[in-house]
Design a protein around this motif. Structure first.
Motif, PDB file in Angstrom:
ATOM      1  N   HIS A   1       0.830  -1.210   0.000  1.00  0.00           N
ATOM      2  CA  HIS A   1       0.000   0.000   0.000  1.00  0.00           C
ATOM      3  C   HIS A   1       0.868   1.265   0.000  1.00  0.00           C
ATOM      4  O   HIS A   1       0.383   2.355   0.294  1.00  0.00           O
ATOM      5  CB  HIS A   1      -0.972   0.021   1.186  1.00  0.00           C
ATOM      6  CG  HIS A   1      -1.930  -1.132   1.201  1.00  0.00           C
ATOM      7  ND1 HIS A   1      -3.039  -1.202   0.383  1.00  0.00           N
ATOM      8  CD2 HIS A   1      -1.924  -2.290   1.925  1.00  0.00           C
ATOM      9  CE1 HIS A   1      -3.690  -2.320   0.616  1.00  0.00           C
ATOM     10  NE2 HIS A   1      -3.039  -3.004   1.537  1.00  0.00           N
ATOM     11  N   ARG A   2       2.160   1.104  -0.366  1.00  0.00           N
ATOM     12  CA  ARG A   2       3.057   2.262  -0.501  1.00  0.00           C
ATOM     13  C   ARG A   2       3.413   2.509  -1.953  1.00  0.00           C
ATOM     14  O   ARG A   2       3.781   3.620  -2.339  1.00  0.00           O
ATOM     15  CB  ARG A   2       4.346   2.031   0.305  1.00  0.00           C
ATOM     16  CG  ARG A   2       4.121   1.922   1.800  1.00  0.00           C
ATOM     17  CD  ARG A   2       5.422   1.636   2.548  1.00  0.00           C
ATOM     18  NE  ARG A   2       5.172   1.500   3.986  1.00  0.00           N
ATOM     19  CZ  ARG A   2       4.822   0.367   4.583  1.00  0.00           C
ATOM     20  NH1 ARG A   2       4.669  -0.738   3.858  1.00  0.00           N
ATOM     21  NH2 ARG A   2       4.604   0.325   5.880  1.00  0.00           N
TER      22      ARG A   2
ATOM     23  N   ALA B   1      -2.729   3.875   0.558  1.00  0.00           N
ATOM     24  CA  ALA B   1      -3.008   4.504   1.852  1.00  0.00           C
ATOM     25  C   ALA B   1      -1.764   4.650   2.728  1.00  0.00           C
ATOM     26  O   ALA B   1      -1.755   5.471   3.649  1.00  0.00           O
ATOM     27  CB  ALA B   1      -4.078   3.698   2.592  1.00  0.00           C
ATOM     28  N   ARG B   2      -0.714   3.863   2.474  1.00  0.00           N
ATOM     29  CA  ARG B   2       0.486   3.930   3.319  1.00  0.00           C
ATOM     30  C   ARG B   2       1.630   4.715   2.674  1.00  0.00           C
ATOM     31  O   ARG B   2       2.716   4.789   3.235  1.00  0.00           O
ATOM     32  CB  ARG B   2       0.963   2.517   3.659  1.00  0.00           C
ATOM     33  CG  ARG B   2       0.035   1.790   4.633  1.00  0.00           C
ATOM     34  CD  ARG B   2       0.590   0.433   4.997  1.00  0.00           C
ATOM     35  NE  ARG B   2      -0.274  -0.252   5.962  1.00  0.00           N
ATOM     36  CZ  ARG B   2      -0.482  -1.561   5.977  1.00  0.00           C
ATOM     37  NH1 ARG B   2       0.109  -2.333   5.081  1.00  0.00           N
ATOM     38  NH2 ARG B   2      -1.267  -2.105   6.889  1.00  0.00           N
TER      39      ARG B   2
ATOM     40  N   SER C   1      -7.582   6.359   3.193  1.00  0.00           N
ATOM     41  CA  SER C   1      -7.822   5.431   4.289  1.00  0.00           C
ATOM     42  C   SER C   1      -7.622   3.996   3.814  1.00  0.00           C
ATOM     43  O   SER C   1      -8.141   3.597   2.760  1.00  0.00           O
ATOM     44  CB  SER C   1      -9.251   5.607   4.816  1.00  0.00           C
ATOM     45  OG  SER C   1      -9.653   4.493   5.577  1.00  0.00           O
ATOM     46  N   LEU C   2      -6.911   3.204   4.601  1.00  0.00           N
ATOM     47  CA  LEU C   2      -6.630   1.822   4.237  1.00  0.00           C
ATOM     48  C   LEU C   2      -7.903   0.980   4.161  1.00  0.00           C
ATOM     49  O   LEU C   2      -8.029   0.093   3.314  1.00  0.00           O
ATOM     50  CB  LEU C   2      -5.661   1.216   5.256  1.00  0.00           C
ATOM     51  CG  LEU C   2      -5.024  -0.134   4.920  1.00  0.00           C
ATOM     52  CD1 LEU C   2      -4.223  -0.064   3.624  1.00  0.00           C
ATOM     53  CD2 LEU C   2      -4.144  -0.594   6.066  1.00  0.00           C
ATOM     54  N   GLN C   3      -8.851   1.236   5.046  1.00  0.00           N
ATOM     55  CA  GLN C   3     -10.087   0.463   5.081  1.00  0.00           C
ATOM     56  C   GLN C   3     -11.095   0.896   4.016  1.00  0.00           C
ATOM     57  O   GLN C   3     -11.943   0.109   3.613  1.00  0.00           O
ATOM     58  CB  GLN C   3     -10.737   0.594   6.461  1.00  0.00           C
ATOM     59  CG  GLN C   3      -9.966  -0.079   7.580  1.00  0.00           C
ATOM     60  CD  GLN C   3     -10.088  -1.589   7.543  1.00  0.00           C
ATOM     61  OE1 GLN C   3     -10.938  -2.143   6.857  1.00  0.00           O
ATOM     62  NE2 GLN C   3      -9.230  -2.273   8.283  1.00  0.00           N
TER      63      GLN C   3
ATOM     64  N   ALA D   1      -0.226  -7.102  -0.770  1.00  0.00           N
ATOM     65  CA  ALA D   1      -1.220  -6.089  -0.423  1.00  0.00           C
ATOM     66  C   ALA D   1      -2.395  -6.108  -1.390  1.00  0.00           C
ATOM     67  O   ALA D   1      -3.528  -5.801  -1.015  1.00  0.00           O
ATOM     68  CB  ALA D   1      -0.572  -4.702  -0.406  1.00  0.00           C
TER      69      ALA D   1
END
Length: 314
Positions: free
Chosen positions: A107-108, A138-139, A146-148, A183
């Motif tokens: 997530h990067r 998100a990261r 937001s990750l979620q 991911a």
């Protein structure tokens, strides 16, 4: 090469008598244009199509849609206008099945070539249409996402978009699945285990589509998105993991147990060695890891996912 041909043709024309020179001038012009333009046209035809998930940008982030992505070596970052890259199989191979591919990258970033383009090329060779998703990260440093929420939103929109254009892309709407690496496997879980019904009264017709996945293929996933209980209608699943990938074995074994409890079809390939991030296996020193894509092809075949669709199914 084109310059050499043009030099030869010019010299030949200069040696011709005037009537012959005039007669052949049209041929010279047509051939020279073909030499100049045909290679570029052929290259352009090979380029896959990129389709933004939202015409005006992601909801709430429309003002960021024109920010350029960053790409280097194997990765892509700074994704603010999520999109699908479309890889369609040759018409003589196409069987109607399709896969939404979610590359990994923590997530990067997105490992776009090795976990996006390469699996897409492999699948199209099997006759399966492939759609590589560039989802929001998100990261990534200073990410507003937001990750979620946002990876799930992108995956759901991507599946709805594919289903909305199934007829255009000659897809069987009962054989559209998802594939995720690392991911991207978490993004697949966010799609597969969330409600799939569309919004019946949505002003955007794409949002009315169902975003269900008819099957899932997941390679060394993380834990995000896995529910406490697998739903009774969970799609058939194919998982790949190496036992020495210690931080990612758990999510696969957890889903295996939950699928078993729900009496849903699942196949898991747990290899003794391979580590994390072996992609499509072609860079691994282990023969078993290099062969895992063939196991996936066998699974697709055994589950009738590679058989040409009937006209009614389409």
């Amino acid at each position: 090469m084109a310059d050499e041909h043009l030099h030869f043709m010019t010299t030949t024309l200069e040696r011709l008598p005037a009537p012959g020179r005039l007669l052949r001038i049209g041929l010279f012009m047509n051939l020279s244009c073909a030499l100049i333009f045909f290679p570029a046209t052929a290259r352009a035809a090979d380029e896959p199509t990129v389709v933004p998930l939202w015409a005006n940008g992601a909801p709430g982030f429309e003002d960021r849609r024109n920010e350029p992505e960053l790409a280097k070596d194997y990765w892509v970052r700074n994704i603010n206008n999520p999109s699908l890259t479309v890889f369609l199989p040759p018409k003589d191979k196409a069987n109607g099945a399709a896969v939404l591919i979610c590359p990994g990258g923590g997530h990067r970033e997105l490992v776009y070539n090795a976990e996006g383009v390469e699996p897409a090329r492999y699948l199209t060779n099997l006759g399966v249409a492939a759609f590589v998703l560039k989802y929001r990260l998100a990261r990534e440093t200073n990410s507003p996402y937001s990750l979620q929420k946002h990876p799930r939103e992108d995956a759901q929109r991507a599946m709805r978009l594919i289903r909305s254009r199934a007829a255009e892309w000659s897809l069987d709407s009962n054989r559209i699945g998802v594939m995720g690496f690392s991911a991207g496997g978490e993004v697949a879980a966010l799609l597969v285990y969330s409600p799939t019904e569309g919004e019946a009264n949505a002003s955007d017709p794409i949002n009315r589509m169902n975003c269900r996945s008819d099957f899932q293929i997941v390679i060394y996933p993380g834990p995000l998105g896995i529910p406490d209980q697998i739903p009774a209608d969970a799609p058939p699943a194919f998982f790949v993991i190496a036992n020495d990938d210690t931080s990612h074995v758990g999510p696969v074994l957890a889903q295996l147990e939950k699928y078993h409890q729900a009496n849903r079809p699942i196949e898991v390939h747990l290899y003794a060695q391979g580590g994390h991030g072996f992609n499509m296996g072609n860079r691994s020193k282990f023969a078993s890891i290099r062969g895992w894509p063939q196991r996936m092809a066998d699974w697709l075949s055994d589950n009738k996912l590679l058989e040409p669709a009937s006209p009614r199914a389409k």
